[in-house]
Motif scaffolding. Structure first.
Motif, PDB file in Angstrom:
ATOM      1  N   ILE A  77       0.871  -1.335  -0.320  1.00 54.03           N
ATOM      2  CA  ILE A  77       0.162   0.343   0.205  1.00 54.03           C
ATOM      3  C   ILE A  77       1.327   1.383   0.176  1.00 54.03           C
ATOM      4  N   SER A  78       0.662   2.499  -0.517  1.00 54.21           N
ATOM      5  CA  SER A  78       1.778   3.511  -1.240  1.00 54.21           C
ATOM      6  C   SER A  78       1.294   4.023   0.054  1.00 54.21           C
ATOM      7  N   CYS A  79       2.294   4.699   0.879  1.00 53.01           N
ATOM      8  CA  CYS A  79       2.090   6.319   1.799  1.00 53.01           C
ATOM      9  C   CYS A  79       2.467   7.085   1.510  1.00 53.01           C
ATOM     10  N   ASP A  80       1.998   7.086  -0.160  1.00 55.85           N
ATOM     11  CA  ASP A  80       2.555   8.640   0.021  1.00 55.85           C
ATOM     12  C   ASP A  80       1.525   9.580   0.466  1.00 55.85           C
ATOM     13  N   GLY A  81       0.776   9.261   0.824  1.00 56.12           N
ATOM     14  CA  GLY A  81      -0.465   9.832   1.401  1.00 56.12           C
ATOM     15  C   GLY A  81       0.345  10.682   2.996  1.00 56.12           C
ATOM     16  N   LEU A  82       1.162   9.699   3.654  1.00 60.03           N
ATOM     17  CA  LEU A  82       1.930   9.977   4.397  1.00 60.03           C
ATOM     18  C   LEU A  82       2.822  10.813   4.315  1.00 60.03           C
ATOM     19  N   ILE A  83       3.826  10.842   3.624  1.00 63.74           N
ATOM     20  CA  ILE A  83       4.916  11.510   2.998  1.00 63.74           C
ATOM     21  C   ILE A  83       4.653  13.058   2.727  1.00 63.74           C
ATOM     22  N   SER A  84       3.619  12.875   2.085  1.00 66.82           N
ATOM     23  CA  SER A  84       3.002  14.058   1.195  1.00 66.82           C
ATOM     24  C   SER A  84       2.305  14.979   2.327  1.00 66.82           C
ATOM     25  N   SER A  85       2.156  14.611   3.631  1.00 68.25           N
ATOM     26  CA  SER A  85       0.771  15.425   4.211  1.00 68.25           C
ATOM     27  C   SER A  85       2.142  16.118   5.910  1.00 68.25           C
ATOM     28  N   GLU A  86       4.012  15.253   5.240  1.00 69.29           N
ATOM     29  CA  GLU A  86       4.359  15.583   6.129  1.00 69.29           C
ATOM     30  C   GLU A  86       5.436  16.643   6.112  1.00 69.29           C
TER      31      GLU A  86
END
Length: 256
Positions: free
Chosen positions: A201-210
Motif C-alpha cells: 500500500i502506497s504511503c505517499d499520503g503520509l509522506i506528502s502530508s509531512e
C-alpha cells in the motif's frame, strides 16, 4: 510578522523519523479499510469529517504517525546533542505516554524538565513559573497551542506533528516571540516516513502530508536553502525523485 520585526527569525531542521514494522503494518491495514470504505460508500471529495466512521479511521491512522516510537529517540538525542545550559526548550508531545517516556529519558540524562498538560497534578501556573525561572526543557501536550505566552522559549521540537494549518502556525509562532537578547529561534520537526519503500500500500499520503508542513516551515526559515536541501535528501532516501514528487504535490494542491 517576520518582515515587520514582530517575531524573531528562525532556523528550521527537519528530522527524519520512521514508522517501525508494526506501525507500518497498522498504517497499511487502516489504509486498506479506508480505501474500501470510500469505494463501498462512494465517498468523494475532501469533506470526510461529515462521515463519523471515516473520520475516526483517518484520526486513528494519523495517530500512528504522531506516536511513532522512533520519535522518542530522535527527540532525546536532539536535546542531548544541541541543548546548552540556560536555554528554554519546548517539546510538543502527542499524549501522556509519549511525554512520560521522553521525560524519563531526559531525566535519566540529568536534564531539567518540566511538564505542562491539561491533566497534570499540581499547579500548571507554578510549573510554568519554575520553567521560566530555572530554564530547561518544557514538555507539553497541545495546551500551549493557545493562550500561554512564554517569550523566553528559543527552541522547539515538534514531536506531535499536526496537519492542521492553524495549529502548526501557532506552534511555530510560540517559539518566535520576541524577548530581550533573543536574536533568533530554532525549530526541529519530526518528519515521519514508512519503515520501507516496498509496502503493498502506497504511503505517499503520509509522506506528502509531512512534506507539505515541512515546506511551509522551510520557506520562511533563515536557513531556507539548507532546509530545502534536507527535505530533498529525505525524499531521495525514501526512493523518490524530489523534482517529480514536489511537482506532483504542487499539482495536487492546485486541484484542491
Amino acid at each position: 510578522a517576520l518582515k515587520m520585526g514582530r517575531l524573531v527569525q528562525y532556523d528550521y531542521y527537519p528530522l527524519l523519523t520512521h514508522l517501525n514494522a508494526e506501525e507500518e503494518d497498522d498504517w497499511t491495514r487502516l489504509t486498506k479499510r479506508i480505501v474500501n470504505y470510500l469505494r463501498i460508500n462512494k465517498i468523494e471529495g475532501k469533506n470526510f469529517k461529515a462521515d463519523r466512521q471515516l473520520s475516526t479511521m483517518l484520526i486513528n491512522r494519523a495517530r500512528i504517525a504522531k506516536k511513532a516510537r522512533s520519535k522518542v529517540n530522535v527527540v532525546t538525542e536532539t536535546v542531548m546533542n544541541s541543548y546548552n545550559q540556560g536555554e528554554f526548550w519546548l517539546v510538543y508531545c502527542e499524549d501522556s505516554e509519549q511525554l512520560n517516556e521522553i521525560n524519563e529519558r531526559l531525566v535519566n540524562q540529568e536534564f531539567n524538565t518540566f511538564i505542562y498538560t491539561s491533566e497534570m497534578d499540581g499547579s500548571p501556573a507554578g510549573e510554568l513559573e519554575a520553567f521560566t525561572t530555572q530554564s530547561g526543557v518544557l514538555l507539553s501536550i497541545r495546551c500551549l497551542d493557545e493562550g500561554v505566552d512564554i517569550p523566553k522559549i528559543s527552541h522547539a521540537i515538534i514531536a506531535a506533528s499536526s496537519q492542521n494549518p492553524r495549529q502548526f502556525i501557532q506552534r511555530r509562532g510560540r517559539v518566535l516571540r520576541r524577548y530581550p537578547d533573543k536574536l533568533n529561534a530554532v525549530i526541529y520537526d519530526c518528519i515521519v516516513a514508512p519503515a520501507s519503500t516496498s509496502s503493498e500500500i502506497s504511503c505517499d499520503g503520509l509522506i506528502s502530508s509531512e512534506i507539505i508542513r515541512a515546506i511551509e516551515f522551510a520557506q520562511t526559515a533563515r536557513n531556507s536553502i539548507s532546509a530545502d536541501s534536507t527535505l530533498r535528501n529525505i525524499l531521495i532516501r525514501l526512493g523518490d525523485d524530489p523534482d517529480e514528487f514536489l511537482s506532483k504535490l504542487d499539482g495536487d494542491m492546485e486541484n484542491e
